[in-house]
Design a protein around this motif. Sequence first.
Motif, PDB file in Angstrom:
ATOM      1  N   VAL A  13      62.656  42.112  60.141  1.00  0.00           N
ATOM      2  CA  VAL A  13      62.539  40.607  60.564  1.00  0.00           C
ATOM      3  C   VAL A  13      61.336  40.287  61.317  1.00  0.00           C
ATOM      4  O   VAL A  13      60.926  41.056  62.026  1.00  0.00           O
ATOM      5  N   LEU A  14      60.892  39.054  60.819  1.00  0.00           N
ATOM      6  CA  LEU A  14      59.618  38.427  61.531  1.00  0.00           C
ATOM      7  C   LEU A  14      60.097  37.316  62.114  1.00  0.00           C
ATOM      8  O   LEU A  14      60.384  36.102  61.396  1.00  0.00           O
ATOM      9  N   VAL A  22      49.991  27.717  65.104  1.00  0.00           N
ATOM     10  CA  VAL A  22      48.624  27.718  64.561  1.00  0.00           C
ATOM     11  C   VAL A  22      48.730  29.327  64.105  1.00  0.00           C
ATOM     12  O   VAL A  22      47.973  29.788  63.072  1.00  0.00           O
ATOM     13  N   GLU A  23      49.518  30.388  64.788  1.00  0.00           N
ATOM     14  CA  GLU A  23      49.526  31.864  64.430  1.00  0.00           C
ATOM     15  C   GLU A  23      50.882  32.172  63.432  1.00  0.00           C
ATOM     16  O   GLU A  23      50.724  33.241  63.172  1.00  0.00           O
ATOM     17  N   ARG A  24      51.605  31.173  63.136  1.00  0.00           N
ATOM     18  CA  ARG A  24      52.504  31.665  62.367  1.00  0.00           C
ATOM     19  C   ARG A  24      52.265  31.977  60.993  1.00  0.00           C
ATOM     20  O   ARG A  24      52.600  33.011  60.392  1.00  0.00           O
ATOM     21  N   HIS A  25      51.656  30.933  60.198  1.00  0.00           N
ATOM     22  CA  HIS A  25      51.427  31.465  58.778  1.00  0.00           C
ATOM     23  C   HIS A  25      50.460  32.719  58.660  1.00  0.00           C
ATOM     24  O   HIS A  25      50.707  33.491  57.758  1.00  0.00           O
ATOM     25  N   PRO A  26      49.308  32.886  59.351  1.00  0.00           N
ATOM     26  CA  PRO A  26      48.393  33.983  59.477  1.00  0.00           C
ATOM     27  C   PRO A  26      49.422  35.314  59.449  1.00  0.00           C
ATOM     28  O   PRO A  26      49.197  36.240  58.960  1.00  0.00           O
ATOM     29  N   ALA A  27      50.663  35.012  60.476  1.00  0.00           N
ATOM     30  CA  ALA A  27      51.346  36.346  60.799  1.00  0.00           C
ATOM     31  C   ALA A  27      52.386  36.764  59.475  1.00  0.00           C
ATOM     32  O   ALA A  27      52.424  37.946  59.032  1.00  0.00           O
ATOM     33  N   PHE A  29      51.434  35.900  56.409  1.00  0.00           N
ATOM     34  CA  PHE A  29      50.569  36.495  55.237  1.00  0.00           C
ATOM     35  C   PHE A  29      50.222  37.938  55.476  1.00  0.00           C
ATOM     36  O   PHE A  29      50.250  38.758  54.654  1.00  0.00           O
ATOM     37  N   THR A  30      49.918  38.190  56.755  1.00  0.00           N
ATOM     38  CA  THR A  30      49.577  39.652  57.134  1.00  0.00           C
ATOM     39  C   THR A  30      50.699  40.553  56.869  1.00  0.00           C
ATOM     40  O   THR A  30      50.611  41.710  56.253  1.00  0.00           O
ATOM     41  N   ALA A  31      52.018  40.254  57.164  1.00  0.00           N
ATOM     42  CA  ALA A  31      53.135  40.939  56.879  1.00  0.00           C
ATOM     43  C   ALA A  31      53.475  41.024  55.368  1.00  0.00           C
ATOM     44  O   ALA A  31      53.841  42.053  54.922  1.00  0.00           O
ATOM     45  N   TYR A  32      53.268  39.856  54.760  1.00  0.00           N
ATOM     46  CA  TYR A  32      53.451  39.957  53.223  1.00  0.00           C
ATOM     47  C   TYR A  32      52.536  41.054  52.468  1.00  0.00           C
ATOM     48  O   TYR A  32      52.914  41.745  51.765  1.00  0.00           O
ATOM     49  N   ASP A  33      51.197  40.655  53.058  1.00  0.00           N
ATOM     50  CA  ASP A  33      50.312  41.626  52.266  1.00  0.00           C
ATOM     51  C   ASP A  33      50.672  43.398  52.467  1.00  0.00           C
ATOM     52  O   ASP A  33      50.305  43.915  51.675  1.00  0.00           O
ATOM     53  N   ASN A  51      55.721  23.901  54.154  1.00  0.00           N
ATOM     54  CA  ASN A  51      54.339  24.295  54.168  1.00  0.00           C
ATOM     55  C   ASN A  51      53.982  25.540  53.690  1.00  0.00           C
ATOM     56  O   ASN A  51      52.988  25.940  53.118  1.00  0.00           O
ATOM     57  N   LEU A  52      54.609  26.549  54.471  1.00  0.00           N
ATOM     58  CA  LEU A  52      54.348  27.948  54.083  1.00  0.00           C
ATOM     59  C   LEU A  52      54.642  28.314  52.907  1.00  0.00           C
ATOM     60  O   LEU A  52      53.937  28.877  52.181  1.00  0.00           O
ATOM     61  N   ARG A  53      55.702  27.813  52.306  1.00  0.00           N
ATOM     62  CA  ARG A  53      56.235  28.116  50.850  1.00  0.00           C
ATOM     63  C   ARG A  53      55.098  27.466  49.811  1.00  0.00           C
ATOM     64  O   ARG A  53      54.735  28.210  48.994  1.00  0.00           O
ATOM     65  N   ASP A  54      54.570  26.459  50.057  1.00  0.00           N
ATOM     66  CA  ASP A  54      53.625  25.789  49.280  1.00  0.00           C
ATOM     67  C   ASP A  54      52.178  26.698  49.565  1.00  0.00           C
ATOM     68  O   ASP A  54      51.676  26.795  48.420  1.00  0.00           O
ATOM     69  N   GLN A  55      52.006  27.177  50.535  1.00  0.00           N
ATOM     70  CA  GLN A  55      50.783  28.082  50.617  1.00  0.00           C
ATOM     71  C   GLN A  55      51.007  29.432  50.340  1.00  0.00           C
ATOM     72  O   GLN A  55      50.074  29.759  49.499  1.00  0.00           O
TER      73      GLN A  55
END
Length: 210
Positions: A13-14, A22-27, A29-33, A51-55
Motif C-alpha cells: 500500500v502506498l 508535488v511529491e505524490r506523482h513522483p512517488a 512513478f518510483t513505486a510503479y517502476d 490526473n495521475l491516471r492521465d500521466q
Amino acid sequence: MSRPPAGEVVDGVLDLRELPKVERHPAVFTAYDELAVGESLVLVNDHDPVNLRDQLERDYGTGFGWEYLSEEVPEYRIRLTKNASTPLPRVLADTTEIASGTGERGLGGAVFSLRMRERDLDSNVIALEPGGAIAEHWGPDVDVLVHVLAGSGHLDTETGVVDLAPGVLLWLPRRSRRAFRAGPQGLRYLTVHRRREALVLQASRPPGAP
C-alpha cells in the motif's frame, strides 16, 4: 510504534495523503517502476487522482491496470497493476487531423509535443499562420529532421532558399543558420531530434562558428 515514512510502500500500500501534492506523482512513478510484471500496489489518496491516471497513460500506454477499490473521500483506493515490462507502442496523434488546422490565424508555435518522462527523442508539430515566420537564427547543437505536413513556405539558408510543401523531408544540420517563412496558406511541420533540456534558438553566431 513509529509510523513508516510518508511515500513508502508498506505491505503493498502506498498512502499518498501525507505527502505534499508535488511529491505524490513522483512517488507513484518510483513505486510503479519497481514492480515486476503482474505485481500490484494499492494507492490511497484523498481524492480521485484522474490526473495521475492521465500521466500513467502518457508514459506507459495501456500497459498498466487501474481498478477502483474505494471511491469515497477522504480515502480513494486504487489497485495499480504493472501489465507490461516496458511502455507499450501506441498511436500518439493523427497528423492528418493536425494538418487540417493549417491556416488558422492567431495560432502559432508547438501544437503537438512529446511529453513522456522517459524518452530519448523530442518531437513537436510547429504551426505558422499565413505569412508567419521564425526569424533567422543559428540552430542548437542537435540535428533536426523536419517533415512538412501541410501548407507551404520557404526555408532560408546561408546560400539560398528551400521550397517547403507537404511531403518534404528536410534535414537541419546542427548549428546551421536558417529561417522559416510560411506561405499564404500557413505552414505546419513535424520536427524530431535528440532530446535535450531546452531547444535554444540562437539569434547570434554560435561559439566557434566561422
